[in-house]
Scaffold this motif. Structure first.
Motif, PDB file in Angstrom:
ATOM      1  N   SER A   1       0.836  -1.207   0.000  1.00  0.00           N
ATOM      2  CA  SER A   1       0.000   0.000   0.000  1.00  0.00           C
ATOM      3  C   SER A   1       0.869   1.254   0.000  1.00  0.00           C
ATOM      4  O   SER A   1       0.595   2.209  -0.729  1.00  0.00           O
ATOM      5  CB  SER A   1      -0.931   0.000   1.204  1.00  0.00           C
ATOM      6  OG  SER A   1      -1.739  -1.154   1.166  1.00  0.00           O
TER       7      SER A   1
ATOM      8  N   ASP B   1      -7.700  -3.748  -1.742  1.00  0.00           N
ATOM      9  CA  ASP B   1      -7.456  -4.592  -0.578  1.00  0.00           C
ATOM     10  C   ASP B   1      -8.672  -4.569   0.334  1.00  0.00           C
ATOM     11  O   ASP B   1      -8.770  -3.776   1.262  1.00  0.00           O
ATOM     12  CB  ASP B   1      -6.211  -4.129   0.177  1.00  0.00           C
ATOM     13  CG  ASP B   1      -5.781  -5.162   1.204  1.00  0.00           C
ATOM     14  OD1 ASP B   1      -6.617  -6.023   1.550  1.00  0.00           O
ATOM     15  OD2 ASP B   1      -4.630  -5.127   1.641  1.00  0.00           O
TER      16      ASP B   1
ATOM     17  N   GLY C   1      -7.989  -5.260   4.133  1.00  0.00           N
ATOM     18  CA  GLY C   1      -7.228  -4.281   4.911  1.00  0.00           C
ATOM     19  C   GLY C   1      -7.001  -3.001   4.135  1.00  0.00           C
ATOM     20  O   GLY C   1      -5.881  -2.529   4.048  1.00  0.00           O
TER      21      GLY C   1
HETATM   22 MG   LIG Z   1      -1.976  -3.017   2.086  1.00  0.00          MG
END
Ligand SMILES: [Mg+2]
Ligand SMILES: Nc1ncnc2c1ncn2[C@@H]1O[C@H](COP(=O)(O)OP(=O)(O)O)[C@@H](O)[C@H]1O
Length: 254
Positions: A19, A42, A45
């Motif tokens: 990320s 995602d 998360g």
């Molecule tokens: Mg991530």
């Protein structure tokens, strides 16, 4: 409709920096003057809204979604679609629907690049992506430790099987240079990125050092001018731009 050069950032497991890499790569491409989309897929998360400290949600127009703008990048996230931090149980068909929505029902405008932050592993989302965006390319993130590489390799093998081009491997948390020093400390071992790149017949396109998040900032993991990682991400964006053009030229010749 999603358009432009579509690049999925993947890895075998969580916590390797997908990320962080997705966000900072997207921002750097925008700094090069590119039109960039950043899509957080995602579902387990989602962290892009948090990294960018986004509080507004996308608006809709005639049944289409207008992405949220941040740092010159158009952002969509699973996080926009849920309330608070409630855990969600996604089922396969729901996932496919959402990936499809993000591809078809968002007013992306004309894009040069779309960076996709994928959940770890080779699960449902990866499969849906292969289905809806067969032309997407992949960047695989690993840490330098050889066992991390072993896990990341599965994501890469998946890309090869589905005939996705791999743009390259990013070795994140490669080393640490203490302040006022030039010595590199390899805190998480060495060689993982090279090994993975060899196995996947590609190259290491970046080795990103460990840099603590900037304290006191609303966006501690967005690397601004003056930070070492800012320079690394600018170089990475140039490399990605150059590689995508080269690969497209090569594909056109086939
Ligand atoms: Mg991530
Ligand atoms: N190069 C780096 N140096 C220091 N911390 C990092 C670096 N890259 C990522 N991190 C930190 O590691 C954690 C996991 O990163 P994240 O991008 O959320 O990984 P993933 O998306 O793969 O789960 C975060 O706390 C992030 O700030």
């Amino acid at each position: 409709m999603l358009n432009g050069e579509i690049i999925a950032v993947t890895s075998g497991k969580g916590g390797v920096g997908k990320s962080t890499v997705s966000v900072n790569l997207a921002l750097s491409l925008a700094r090069l003057g590119k039109n960039v989309a950043l899509i957080d897929l995602d579902i387990y998360g989602f962290s892009v809204p948090k990294i960018l400290n986004l509080t507004s949600k996308p608006k809709t127009m005639n049944g289409k979604i207008i992405p949220v703008e941040s740092h010159g990048v158009k952002v969509m996230s699973m996080g926009f679609l849920v309330k608070g931090n409630d855990p969600i149980v996604w089922r396969g068909p729901m996932l496919g629907k959402i990936v499809e929505n993000f591809v078809k029902d968002v007013l992306w405008g004309e894009l040069d690049y779309a960076i996709l932050d994928l959940p770890p592993g080779t699960g449902d989302v990866a499969l849906d992506l292969h289905h809806f965006i067969p032309q997407s390319k992949e960047i695989i993130v690993t840490t330098p430790h050889p066992t991390a590489t072993h896990v990341a390799e599965r994501a890469g093998t998946m890309a090869l099987k589905t005939k996705h081009d791999i743009l390259g491997v990013i070795e994140n948390m490669s080393y640490f240079i203490p302040p006022a020093s030039e010595e590199k400390f390899f805190l998480f071992g060495k060689g993982g990125g090279d090994q993975l790149a060899t196995d996947l017949h590609t190259e290491v396109i970046a080795r990103l050092p460990i840099e603590p998040p900037r304290e006191g900032s609303a966006t501690p993991s967005v690397f601004e001018q003056g930070s070492e990682l800012y320079n690394h991400y600018m170089k990475l964006a140039e490399k990605v731009d150059q590689l995508s053009k080269q690969q497209n030229l090569a594909d056109a010749k086939l």
